[in-house]
Design an enzyme around this catalytic site. Sequence first.
Site, mmCIF file in Angstrom:
data_model
loop_
_atom_site.group_PDB
_atom_site.id
_atom_site.type_symbol
_atom_site.label_atom_id
_atom_site.label_comp_id
_atom_site.label_asym_id
_atom_site.label_seq_id
_atom_site.Cartn_x
_atom_site.Cartn_y
_atom_site.Cartn_z
ATOM 1 N N PRO A 68 0.874 -1.080 0.212
ATOM 2 C CA PRO A 68 -0.016 -0.013 -0.070
ATOM 3 C C PRO A 68 0.990 1.238 0.046
ATOM 4 O O PRO A 68 1.608 1.474 0.851
ATOM 5 C CB PRO A 68 -0.870 0.088 1.167
ATOM 6 C CG PRO A 68 0.071 -1.033 2.322
ATOM 7 C CD PRO A 68 0.560 -2.126 1.162
ATOM 8 N N VAL A 70 0.454 5.461 -0.346
ATOM 9 C CA VAL A 70 -0.677 6.467 -0.509
ATOM 10 C C VAL A 70 -0.470 7.294 -1.868
ATOM 11 O O VAL A 70 0.615 7.740 -2.200
ATOM 12 C CB VAL A 70 -0.455 7.773 0.697
ATOM 13 C CG1 VAL A 70 -1.124 8.976 0.437
ATOM 14 C CG2 VAL A 70 -0.367 7.061 1.923
ATOM 15 N N GLN A 126 -6.813 -1.342 2.488
ATOM 16 C CA GLN A 126 -6.053 -0.536 3.476
ATOM 17 C C GLN A 126 -6.906 0.642 3.977
ATOM 18 O O GLN A 126 -7.244 1.494 3.210
ATOM 19 C CB GLN A 126 -4.598 -0.442 3.453
ATOM 20 C CG GLN A 126 -4.118 0.066 4.725
ATOM 21 C CD GLN A 126 -2.519 0.531 4.529
ATOM 22 O OE1 GLN A 126 -2.366 1.683 4.319
ATOM 23 N NE2 GLN A 126 -1.585 -0.263 4.833
ATOM 24 N N CYS A 155 1.649 4.546 9.424
ATOM 25 C CA CYS A 155 1.913 6.032 8.903
ATOM 26 C C CYS A 155 2.406 6.891 9.963
ATOM 27 O O CYS A 155 1.817 6.960 11.224
ATOM 28 C CB CYS A 155 0.694 6.461 8.268
ATOM 29 S SG CYS A 155 0.980 8.160 7.671
ATOM 30 N N LYS A 194 -0.647 -3.338 9.458
ATOM 31 C CA LYS A 194 0.595 -3.088 9.106
ATOM 32 C C LYS A 194 1.125 -2.275 10.492
ATOM 33 O O LYS A 194 0.319 -1.281 10.692
ATOM 34 C CB LYS A 194 0.355 -1.882 7.964
ATOM 35 C CG LYS A 194 1.740 -1.269 7.614
ATOM 36 C CD LYS A 194 1.485 -0.550 6.287
ATOM 37 C CE LYS A 194 2.911 0.228 6.182
ATOM 38 N NZ LYS A 194 2.549 1.241 4.878
ATOM 39 N N HIS A 226 6.397 -2.453 8.928
ATOM 40 C CA HIS A 226 7.029 -1.568 8.012
ATOM 41 C C HIS A 226 8.191 -1.047 8.097
ATOM 42 O O HIS A 226 8.690 -0.665 9.494
ATOM 43 C CB HIS A 226 5.976 -0.094 7.923
ATOM 44 C CG HIS A 226 6.317 0.924 7.074
ATOM 45 N ND1 HIS A 226 6.445 0.720 5.799
ATOM 46 C CD2 HIS A 226 6.343 2.266 7.485
ATOM 47 C CE1 HIS A 226 6.479 1.780 5.170
ATOM 48 N NE2 HIS A 226 6.579 2.704 6.047
#
Length: 226
Positions: A68, A70, A126, A155, A194, A226
């Site tokens: 994934p 963005v 996601q 994130c 994640k 991640h």
Amino acid sequence: MAPSDDLNDAIGASAEGSTREKVDRNWLRNLLRRHHDQYQEQRRMSTSTSDEEKEDDILKDKALIVAPMVDQSDLPFRLLCRKHGANLAFTPMIHARLFITKEAYKKKFWDFIHGTPKEDRPLIAQFCGDDPNVLLEAAKSIEHHVDGVDLNCGCPQGIARRGNYGAYLLEQADTLVNIVKTLSASLTIPVTVKVRLLPTGEARVEDSIRLYHRLVDAGAHMITVH
């Protein structure tokens, strides 16, 4: 770093009464094999495939993933990657609250008229957010068009801090575990998460592993770091 004896004891205790034993740990392998077999059958029916073009069966249950990203891992990019061998893809991160309240935002990510192209499967959507009910509503709206739902807890950007999602949920363990429990109990597709390592502390690795086990106990089918 190997978990300490105390950590192993805590993990063993947390597994009691968890949903861990109810989760099919072969779900991803079975998913990839099923789609591989369907794809190969379609190719046999539609084309005459030379020996050079035949797909290596050793890859049929190995995940070659489009992660994934963005504003990047959208449909055209995913289809391009699949032409070059990817067999599993994630959508870009989707803000759950905007997805269920803003029509223009929803259309940016999803075509509810034509549905998901068969060429874009298997696919995991996601979402990000901190409200389990909002996340569940968003996931439910596309539950039958994807093969799994992923919760973004990776994130680290400032917008994620302001919105209380992404990596900042890792420091709110009870909230995060409740989200995973809510999703896994109410969806018919796998729930994945994640994550990152927890940001601080001398025992950050052990603390992170302890949290990951809580997520698995809550019903997470897969954890990606991640």
